[in-house]
Scaffold this active site. Structure first.
Site, short mmCIF file in Angstrom:
data_model
loop_
_atom_site.label_atom_id
_atom_site.label_comp_id
_atom_site.label_asym_id
_atom_site.label_seq_id
_atom_site.Cartn_x
_atom_site.Cartn_y
_atom_site.Cartn_z
N HIS A 145 0.91 -1.08 0.08
CA HIS A 145 -0.03 0.03 -0.19
C HIS A 145 0.91 1.26 0.06
O HIS A 145 0.40 2.29 0.50
CB HIS A 145 -0.97 -0.16 1.13
CG HIS A 145 -1.76 -1.09 1.42
ND1 HIS A 145 -1.17 -2.38 2.11
CD2 HIS A 145 -2.71 -1.73 0.93
CE1 HIS A 145 -2.06 -3.27 2.39
NE2 HIS A 145 -2.87 -3.10 1.49
N ASP A 178 -0.95 4.01 4.11
CA ASP A 178 -1.54 3.93 2.94
C ASP A 178 -2.24 5.11 2.26
O ASP A 178 -2.60 4.77 1.00
CB ASP A 178 -2.51 2.59 2.75
CG ASP A 178 -3.59 2.91 3.75
OD1 ASP A 178 -3.55 3.92 4.55
OD2 ASP A 178 -4.21 1.82 3.96
N HIS A 210 -6.84 7.71 4.34
CA HIS A 210 -7.79 8.20 5.57
C HIS A 210 -8.57 9.24 4.96
O HIS A 210 -9.68 9.34 5.59
CB HIS A 210 -6.83 8.44 6.69
CG HIS A 210 -7.67 9.01 7.88
ND1 HIS A 210 -8.61 8.08 8.43
CD2 HIS A 210 -7.97 10.18 8.58
CE1 HIS A 210 -9.29 8.62 9.49
NE2 HIS A 210 -8.84 9.70 9.38
N GLY A 211 -8.24 10.15 4.22
CA GLY A 211 -8.88 11.46 3.86
C GLY A 211 -10.29 10.67 3.12
O GLY A 211 -11.61 10.92 3.52
N GLY A 232 -11.61 7.74 3.14
CA GLY A 232 -12.05 7.02 4.11
C GLY A 232 -13.15 7.50 4.94
O GLY A 232 -14.22 7.30 5.03
N SER A 274 -9.91 2.70 10.67
CA SER A 274 -10.66 3.76 11.25
C SER A 274 -12.12 3.69 11.26
O SER A 274 -12.85 4.03 11.97
CB SER A 274 -10.19 5.44 10.54
OG SER A 274 -10.42 5.29 9.29
N ASP A 289 -0.81 12.38 13.34
CA ASP A 289 -1.57 11.07 13.00
C ASP A 289 -2.65 11.53 12.31
O ASP A 289 -3.46 12.37 12.91
CB ASP A 289 -1.87 10.23 14.30
CG ASP A 289 -2.75 9.19 14.00
OD1 ASP A 289 -2.24 8.26 13.50
OD2 ASP A 289 -3.98 9.19 14.52
N GLY A 312 -5.89 10.09 11.89
CA GLY A 312 -6.89 9.87 12.58
C GLY A 312 -7.33 10.74 13.85
O GLY A 312 -8.25 11.20 14.04
P1 ADP Z 1 -6.19 2.17 7.69
O1 ADP Z 1 -5.24 2.10 8.64
O2 ADP Z 1 -7.06 0.68 7.75
O3 ADP Z 1 -5.87 2.54 6.34
P2 ADP Z 1 -7.38 4.91 7.93
O4 ADP Z 1 -6.16 5.16 7.16
O5 ADP Z 1 -8.52 5.28 7.50
O6 ADP Z 1 -7.20 3.24 8.14
O7 ADP Z 1 -6.87 5.16 9.38
C1 ADP Z 1 -5.83 5.17 10.08
C2 ADP Z 1 -6.05 5.96 11.45
O8 ADP Z 1 -6.70 5.04 12.14
C3 ADP Z 1 -4.69 6.16 12.11
O9 ADP Z 1 -4.33 7.48 11.76
C4 ADP Z 1 -5.04 6.04 13.59
O10 ADP Z 1 -5.32 7.41 14.08
C5 ADP Z 1 -6.21 5.10 13.48
N1 ADP Z 1 -5.90 3.56 14.01
C6 ADP Z 1 -5.24 2.55 13.05
N2 ADP Z 1 -5.12 1.54 13.94
C7 ADP Z 1 -5.50 1.98 15.28
C8 ADP Z 1 -5.65 1.28 16.25
N3 ADP Z 1 -5.20 0.04 16.66
N4 ADP Z 1 -6.29 2.09 17.53
C9 ADP Z 1 -6.63 3.05 17.34
N5 ADP Z 1 -6.39 3.69 16.34
C10 ADP Z 1 -6.13 3.12 15.26
MG MG Z 2 -5.03 4.49 5.74
#
Ligand code: ADP
Ligand code: MG
Length: 593
Positions: free
Chosen positions: A225, A406, A409-410, A412, A456, A567, A569
């Site tokens: 990714h 990857d 997040h935006g 998603g 997320s 971060d 999220g």
């Molecule tokens: P993915 O990691 O599946 O690509 P996203 O990119 O949408 O999902 O979200 C990433 C965010 O999710 C991170 O910045 C973090 O804040 C949160 N995150 C990921 N794993 C965890 C976890 N195990 N506990 C808490 N928050 C997490």
């Molecule tokens: Mg992500």
């Protein structure tokens, strides 16, 4: 129209991409697979089969033929299809599993990513509650992603293919659930992958690549990714690269059996087959020189990464048992072993039954545009404000996620929040009592988890459903600061239980903990005042995550290289809490800070 200078992966609108390519896949390969009736899933025409363990693979899309292209007799019974590079939701995994369950239990098989682990885990629990035994086969083959002492933390990459093949063959020959799992675990235990990339990949709808590799260099150990690699090296020719891959893997491959080793030289998306074969020639010679016998090698694309330039080498040493399973016939859109008639020729499923209608939805929630902004009471209004905030910052959130992970997040969180708002507006409430707010948040959280997928999606969805679930039973009482603090604290505990992250681990929990702690400390303030103070603290905590080193999730594998940017999220949660606070203040007309 297509223009020659437009990269092919940008042709598709990201909002319809997943539905359209799955429609096309099922139209093209209707002899083998069909769409799941009410889920983003692809089912084998040979499944369900009574008494057979169902093997369900899955993950985000962008990796074809993984995962939907590996469905068919002898391999997977079904694949659950997430958005690009994003795990599918628990809801979709559950529905797909129900469609192929043959009464002998199901195995969910997928690569080791936080979002997949959470969503498939939740789906498994839901199936178990209905008496369907579900097991989790988490693939961990990428040696670049964690040292041997922490092998269980490794990512799953091209080794997915070998593990799925072994699981599928064991299920096909009639093994029971324990035996199928044992075969898969054995395969995963001995399978190792190491990869290299020369150039990044581009997400649908984007014109810029997710990441780039500096010209004249190669990233060794890069994730599928775009997760940054283990080290950057000067560009090498195919033989030098073959040597680098073999040198990395050989010391780590267990010696079992008589020296036979299954070999997969996997292209990541835009490396030509000719280049793969050039590289393979050297790999083959090196393995022979090391006393190993390459056994039915495969050279081609098995687990891609959109249009990434690069390749990976996977080795699975074989004993007689693994060799028999590896050799067993199968027929899937992306991979076939001579079958001797799995599906009689001419046995083609009815193409007319395919729905090619992209509005064909797997969700009962209306599109956001079809909802009334005045519906859903104060919770829907606050969520609407939060949606506006993440929409405005969508690109920035994607960039933050691309630093260490990857980059999705935006996209998603916006996709998830759009569904959350639509669900809250149509939850049948209109006021601001604890019951109204709780009901709206319960609906919103369920919709968010399903629409967003990913880590997320699971965690933000849970945050909303747990908060809602605590507020709803309070009935017609107002939502006080104390009631909210209690509900959000409980939700934080649930998020930590599911995701395993604590304050300081550089995740959304940092922003959430600041919010929860401030609400508890400000118990006596009115809600608007307490909320806005708490949201300020959440935003500050989100900014401070820039100084932290990631400890969980995809970004954790970066170690110290994750320091320096916030971060994603935590940032999105801070933005949403602040925007929601302003909306609540406007509605309630009070801010006595
Ligand atoms: P993915 O990691 O599946 O690509 P996203 O990119 O949408 O999902 O979200 C990433 C965010 O999710 C991170 O910045 C973090 O804040 C949160 N995150 C990921 N794993 C965890 C976890 N195990 N506990 C808490 N928050 C997490
Ligand atoms: Mg992500």
């Amino acid at each position: 129209m297509t223009t020659v200078d437009t990269p092919p992966t940008t042709l598709s609108d990201p909002t319809t991409f997943k539905q359209r390519w799955v429609d096309g896949l099922c139209a093209a390969y209707s002899r083998t697979v069909r769409k799941a009736p009410d889920a983003f899933g692809v089912l084998s025409n040979a499944s369900p089969r009574p008494g057979k363990v169902a093997v369900i693979v899955g993950g985000g899309c962008g990796h074809y033929p993984a995962f939907a292209g590996l469905v068919g007799p002898g391999l997977a019974d079904a694949a659950v299809v997430g958005d690009v590079f994003t795990s599918p939701s628990a809801e979709q995994a559950y529905r797909t599993a129900k469609a192929v369950d043959g009464g002998a239990g199901v195995v969910f098989a997928y690569g080791n990513y936080a979002g997949d682990v959470m969503h498939f885990g939740l789906a498994g629990r839901r199936l178990a509650a209905e008496g369907i035994e579900a097991r989790q086969m988490i693939v961990t083959d990428d040696v670049a992603s964690a040292p041997a002492e922490r092998a269980a933390d490794r990512r799953g990459v091209a080794g997915d293919f070998f593990v799925f093949k072994v699981l599928g063959a064991a299920a096909e020959r009639g093994d029971d659930l324990d035996a199928v799992m044992a075969a898969g675990e054995r395969a995963n235990e001995v399978t190792r992958t190491f990869g290299a990339a020369f150039d990044g990949c581009t997400l649908p709808g984007q014109t810029d690549p997710l990441f780039t590799v500096a010209p004249g260099s190669v990233e060794l150990g890069l994730g599928i990714h775009g997760e940054p690699g283990m080290r950057t090296a000067a560009a090498m020719d195919a033989y030098e690269l073959a040597d680098a891959l073999v040198d990395q893997l050989l010391p780590q491959v267990p010696r079992i059996g008589d020296g036979r080793v299954a070999v997969l030289l996997n292209g990541l998306g835009s490396t030509t087959y000719e280049d793969l074969f050039v590289t393979y020639g050297r790999v083959h010679a090196r393995l022979l020189a090391a006393g190993l016998t390459p056994y039915r090698p495969e050279v081609g694309e098995f687990v891609t990464s959109m249009d990434m330039a690069g390749l990976s080498l996977t080795l699975m040493p074989l004993d007689d048992e693994l060799a028999a399973l590896y050799d067993a016939p199968c027929e899937t859109p992306g991979f076939r072993l001579p079958a001797g008639g799995w599906l009689a020729s001419g046995e083609v499923s009815d193409a007319a039954s395919l729905t090619l209608n992209v509005s064909d939805s797997t969700s009962s929630i209306p599109a956001l545009e079809d909802t009334d902004p005045d519906d859903g009471g104060i919770a829907a209004a606050a969520l609407t404000a939060a949606l506006a905030a993440v929409t405005e910052h969508e690109d920035e959130l994607g960039r933050l996620d691309a630093v260490a992970a990857d980059g999705d997040h935006g996209q998603g969180i916006v996709r998830g929040m759009r569904a959350a708002v639509a669900a809250a507006r149509t939850a049948g409430v209109s006021g601001d009592t604890a019951r109204d707010v709780g009901t709206a948040l319960l609906a919103a959280g369920t919709a968010l988890a399903d629409a967003a997928g990913g880590a997320s999606g699971a965690l933000f969805g849970l945050l909303l459903t747990e908060t809602g679930g605590r507020l709803q039973p309070r009935g017609d009482t107002p939502v006080t600061t104390a009631a909210l603090a209690d509900a959000v604290s409980a939700a934080q505990a649930a998020v930590t239980e599911l995701g395993g992250a604590h304050p300081g681990d550089k995740t959304m929990v940092d922003a959430l903990d600041a919010f929860t702690t401030t609400l508890r400390d400000r118990n006596d303030d009115d809600l608007t005042t307490a909320w806005r103070r708490a949201a300020d603290q959440a935003r500050t905590a989100a900014e401070r995550t820039a100084d932290l080193v990631p400890a969980v999730g995809r970004a954790a594998r970066l170690g110290d290289r994750g320091r320096g940017s916030a971060d994603p999220g935590a940032t999105s949660l801070g933005l949403m809490l602040a925007a929601a606070g302003e909306e609540i203040t406007t509605r309630c007309g009070k801010d006595t800070r």
